[in-house]
Scaffold this motif. Structure first.
Motif, PDB file in Angstrom:
ATOM      1  N   ASP A  55       0.828  -1.202   0.000  1.00 22.53           N
ATOM      2  CA  ASP A  55       0.000   0.000   0.000  1.00 22.53           C
ATOM      3  C   ASP A  55       0.866   1.257   0.000  1.00 22.53           C
ATOM      4  OD1 ASP A  55       0.818  -0.623   2.618  1.00 22.53           O
ATOM      5  OD2 ASP A  55      -1.011   0.155   3.530  1.00 22.53           O
ATOM      6  N   LYS A  56       2.022   1.203   0.657  1.00 25.36           N
ATOM      7  CA  LYS A  56       2.922   2.359   0.688  1.00 25.36           C
ATOM      8  C   LYS A  56       3.499   2.644  -0.704  1.00 25.36           C
ATOM      9  CE  LYS A  56       6.907   4.389   2.891  1.00 25.36           C
ATOM     10  NZ  LYS A  56       7.925   4.320   3.922  1.00 25.36           N
ATOM     11  N   GLU A  57       3.923   1.603  -1.409  1.00 20.78           N
ATOM     12  CA  GLU A  57       4.449   1.774  -2.765  1.00 20.78           C
ATOM     13  C   GLU A  57       3.393   2.362  -3.694  1.00 20.78           C
ATOM     14  OE1 GLU A  57       7.610  -1.938  -3.023  1.00 20.78           O
ATOM     15  OE2 GLU A  57       5.500  -2.289  -3.480  1.00 20.78           O
ATOM     16  N   LEU A  58       2.171   1.867  -3.565  1.00 22.43           N
ATOM     17  CA  LEU A  58       1.072   2.357  -4.392  1.00 22.43           C
ATOM     18  C   LEU A  58       0.758   3.816  -4.086  1.00 22.43           C
ATOM     19  CD1 LEU A  58      -1.051   1.713  -6.516  1.00 22.43           C
ATOM     20  CD2 LEU A  58      -2.479   0.756  -4.701  1.00 22.43           C
ATOM     21  N   TYR A  59       0.741   4.158  -2.812  1.00 23.22           N
ATOM     22  CA  TYR A  59       0.503   5.540  -2.391  1.00 23.22           C
ATOM     23  C   TYR A  59       1.593   6.470  -2.931  1.00 23.22           C
ATOM     24  CZ  TYR A  59      -0.230   9.535   0.709  1.00 23.22           C
ATOM     25  OH  TYR A  59      -0.446  10.793   1.200  1.00 23.22           O
ATOM     26  N   GLU A  60       2.831   6.032  -2.852  1.00 22.72           N
ATOM     27  CA  GLU A  60       3.945   6.844  -3.364  1.00 22.72           C
ATOM     28  C   GLU A  60       3.852   7.015  -4.880  1.00 22.72           C
ATOM     29  OE1 GLU A  60       6.130   8.578  -1.587  1.00 22.72           O
ATOM     30  OE2 GLU A  60       5.165   7.858   0.231  1.00 22.72           O
TER      31      GLU A  60
ATOM     32  N   SER B 248      -4.180  -7.676   1.470  1.00 25.02           N
ATOM     33  CA  SER B 248      -3.833  -8.672   2.478  1.00 25.02           C
ATOM     34  C   SER B 248      -2.739  -8.130   3.386  1.00 25.02           C
ATOM     35  CB  SER B 248      -3.308  -9.944   1.806  1.00 25.02           C
ATOM     36  OG  SER B 248      -4.214 -10.418   0.850  1.00 25.02           O
ATOM     37  N   PRO B 249      -2.776  -8.495   4.673  1.00 28.68           N
ATOM     38  CA  PRO B 249      -1.727  -8.043   5.579  1.00 28.68           C
ATOM     39  C   PRO B 249      -0.374  -8.630   5.179  1.00 28.68           C
ATOM     40  CG  PRO B 249      -3.301  -9.465   6.726  1.00 28.68           C
ATOM     41  CD  PRO B 249      -3.770  -9.313   5.336  1.00 28.68           C
ATOM     42  N   LEU B 250       0.654  -7.833   5.298  1.00 32.72           N
ATOM     43  CA  LEU B 250       2.006  -8.272   4.957  1.00 32.72           C
ATOM     44  C   LEU B 250       2.848  -8.282   6.239  1.00 32.72           C
ATOM     45  CD1 LEU B 250       3.864  -9.062   2.617  1.00 32.72           C
ATOM     46  CD2 LEU B 250       4.387  -6.651   2.314  1.00 32.72           C
ATOM     47  N   ILE B 251       3.084  -7.114   6.786  1.00 39.27           N
ATOM     48  CA  ILE B 251       3.748  -6.946   8.076  1.00 39.27           C
ATOM     49  C   ILE B 251       3.009  -5.829   8.798  1.00 39.27           C
ATOM     50  CG2 ILE B 251       6.026  -7.763   7.353  1.00 39.27           C
ATOM     51  CD1 ILE B 251       6.876  -4.838   7.049  1.00 39.27           C
ATOM     52  N   LYS B 252       3.429  -5.530  10.003  1.00 42.56           N
ATOM     53  CA  LYS B 252       2.760  -4.490  10.777  1.00 42.56           C
ATOM     54  C   LYS B 252       2.657  -3.202   9.963  1.00 42.56           C
ATOM     55  CE  LYS B 252       2.908  -1.935  15.039  1.00 42.56           C
ATOM     56  NZ  LYS B 252       3.650  -1.581  16.231  1.00 42.56           N
ATOM     57  N   ASP B 253       1.452  -2.672   9.853  1.00 47.72           N
ATOM     58  CA  ASP B 253       1.163  -1.422   9.154  1.00 47.72           C
ATOM     59  C   ASP B 253       1.460  -1.466   7.651  1.00 47.72           C
ATOM     60  OD1 ASP B 253       0.295  -0.248  11.531  1.00 47.72           O
ATOM     61  OD2 ASP B 253       2.315   0.473  12.004  1.00 47.72           O
ATOM     62  N   ARG B 254       1.633  -2.621   7.059  1.00 47.68           N
ATOM     63  CA  ARG B 254       1.844  -2.751   5.622  1.00 47.68           C
ATOM     64  C   ARG B 254       0.922  -3.819   5.083  1.00 47.68           C
ATOM     65  NH1 ARG B 254       2.686   1.363   5.108  1.00 47.68           N
ATOM     66  NH2 ARG B 254       4.567   2.378   5.763  1.00 47.68           N
ATOM     67  N   ARG B 255       0.360  -3.534   3.919  1.00 47.86           N
ATOM     68  CA  ARG B 255      -0.522  -4.478   3.261  1.00 47.86           C
ATOM     69  C   ARG B 255      -0.083  -4.646   1.808  1.00 47.86           C
ATOM     70  NH1 ARG B 255      -2.636  -1.780   7.045  1.00 47.86           N
ATOM     71  NH2 ARG B 255      -2.789   0.195   5.993  1.00 47.86           N
ATOM     72  N   ILE B 256      -0.348  -5.818   1.264  1.00 50.73           N
ATOM     73  CA  ILE B 256      -0.064  -6.067  -0.151  1.00 50.73           C
ATOM     74  C   ILE B 256      -1.364  -5.890  -0.912  1.00 50.73           C
ATOM     75  CG2 ILE B 256      -0.412  -8.571  -0.076  1.00 50.73           C
ATOM     76  CD1 ILE B 256       2.487  -7.122  -1.919  1.00 50.73           C
TER      77      ILE B 256
END
Length: 71
Positions: free
Chosen positions: A22-27, A57-65
């Motif tokens: 989700d972070k990569e997509l947001y960036e 889907s959850p990936l790690i804390k505060d990150r989703r795929i």
């Protein structure tokens, strides 16, 4: 209008790059449009998931795929 544009762009980015966090997509959206409200981004992502367009889907804390469904 902007929400529809962001929805379309999210689908286009995922169709080109495959799954992303989700972070990569947001960036990626910020690179294209400058400032993107993170709260609006999360709402759009949730709406796309409910509509069955993407899977989050959850990936790690505060990150989703995030990935397109059926891909």
């Amino acid at each position: 209008m902007r929400k529809i544009l962001l929805e379309s762009t999210i689908v286009e980015i995922l169709s080109q790059k495959g799954s992303m966090t989700d972070k990569e997509l947001y960036e990626a959206l910020k690179e294209l449009y400058g400032e993107v409200d993170e709260r609006e981004f999360r709402k759009i992502l949730m709406r796309l998931e409910v509509q069955g367009v993407v899977t989050v889907s959850p990936l790690i804390k505060d990150r989703r795929i995030v990935e397109l469904r059926g891909v």
